[in-house]
Enzyme design. Structure first.
Site, PDB file in Angstrom:
ATOM      1  N   TYR A   1       9.271  10.660   2.862  1.00  0.00           N
ATOM      2  CA  TYR A   1       7.825  10.516   3.010  1.00  0.00           C
ATOM      3  C   TYR A   1       7.395   9.055   2.825  1.00  0.00           C
ATOM      4  O   TYR A   1       6.621   8.514   3.635  1.00  0.00           O
ATOM      5  CB  TYR A   1       7.115  11.409   1.997  1.00  0.00           C
ATOM      6  CG  TYR A   1       5.611  11.454   2.134  1.00  0.00           C
ATOM      7  CD1 TYR A   1       5.015  12.209   3.141  1.00  0.00           C
ATOM      8  CD2 TYR A   1       4.786  10.758   1.260  1.00  0.00           C
ATOM      9  CE1 TYR A   1       3.637  12.266   3.278  1.00  0.00           C
ATOM     10  CE2 TYR A   1       3.403  10.810   1.379  1.00  0.00           C
ATOM     11  CZ  TYR A   1       2.829  11.553   2.386  1.00  0.00           C
ATOM     12  OH  TYR A   1       1.461  11.606   2.509  1.00  0.00           O
TER      13      TYR A   1
ATOM     14  N   LYS B   1       5.710   6.538   5.689  1.00  0.00           N
ATOM     15  CA  LYS B   1       4.401   5.917   5.521  1.00  0.00           C
ATOM     16  C   LYS B   1       4.506   4.384   5.514  1.00  0.00           C
ATOM     17  O   LYS B   1       3.604   3.695   6.009  1.00  0.00           O
ATOM     18  CB  LYS B   1       3.740   6.423   4.242  1.00  0.00           C
ATOM     19  CG  LYS B   1       3.406   7.913   4.263  1.00  0.00           C
ATOM     20  CD  LYS B   1       2.465   8.274   5.406  1.00  0.00           C
ATOM     21  CE  LYS B   1       2.008   9.718   5.335  1.00  0.00           C
ATOM     22  NZ  LYS B   1       1.048  10.074   6.415  1.00  0.00           N
TER      23      LYS B   1
END
Length: 243
Positions: A151, A155
């Site tokens: 994750y 990002k």
């Protein structure tokens, strides 16, 4: 007052949480909004509740589906002026236990889908010489987080993609920015215990979790002419947690 009258926006992952709040804020500012969700019925229900919007189904992990979505929105509304890449998933685990498919799934939804959407949407924006692209990143893309290697990397990649796209598209008056939310009250955080939420709030100078509308208001600003000299930036909306 922010006015997006006459503009058409597409928000991915817009049926709930931050995505829905973004769609509501854009509609309130006068835009017509395409609501994209994995499930068509859910997207259409959200669109009916919000008003001035239409629901579309799209599996953003599929590049072909994303490209077709952009074209469908263009055809349905006549233009696509504002693209908000909000769709995202998590598949949390420590790196030692993280499976390849969990890494790939998060990258496909969180990062590749934004690249594909930008690549497709920029064509119409370049012809019209106006566009706003806003990518919803995360503070973990700046600071990292245990158990979220996939994750956080997705990002961080989204932030780099934002800056690169901003440099490539600025000459055509297409502005590209990212918003990095901190801890926001969503269905995910609602599952936490009171003690866990208190521990999160203790890390934030404003001593509270954010609300979806905090992110939505920032999106509406960046989509408007009030932000016409802002591009390639990461707006951190986190109550001061990351300074």
């Amino acid at each position: 007052m922010i006015s997006l009258s006459g503009r058409t926006a597409l928000v991915t992952g817009a049926s709930r949480g931050i995505g829905r709040a973004i769609a509501e804020s854009l509609v309130a500012s006068g835009a017509r909004v395409a609501i994209a969700d994995l499930d068509l019925a859910t997207a259409e229900k959200t669109a009916a509740e919000i008003g001035e919007s239409r629901g579309f189904a799209c599996d953003v992990s599929d590049p072909t589906a994303v490209t077709m979505l952009i074209q469908t929105v263009e055809d349905s509304f006549g233009s696509l002026d504002i693209l908000v890449n909000n769709a995202g998933i998590t598949r949390d685990n420590l790196m030692a236990r993280m499976k390849d498919e969990d890494w790939d799934a998060v990258m496909a939804v969180n990062l590749r889908s934004a690249f594909v959407a930008i690549r497709a949407a920029q064509r119409g924006m370049m012809k019209r010489r106006w566009g706003r692209i806003i990518n919803i990143a995360s503070v973990v893309g700046i600071m990292g987080n245990k158990g979220q290697a996939n994750y956080a990397a997705s990002k961080a990649g989204l932030i780099a993609l934002t800056k690169t796209a901003a440099k490539e598209l600025a000459s055509r008056n297409i502005l590209v920015n990212a918003i990095a939310p901190g801890f926001i009250q969503t269905a995910m955080t609602e599952k936490l215990s009171d003690e866990a939420r208190a521990a999160l709030a203790a890390q934030i100078p404003l001593a509270r979790l954010g609300e979806p509308k905090d992110i939505a208001n920032a999106v509406a600003f960046l989509a408007s002419d009030m932000a016409s000299y802002i591009t390639g930036q990461v707006l951190v909306v986190d109550g001061g947690m990351v300074m």
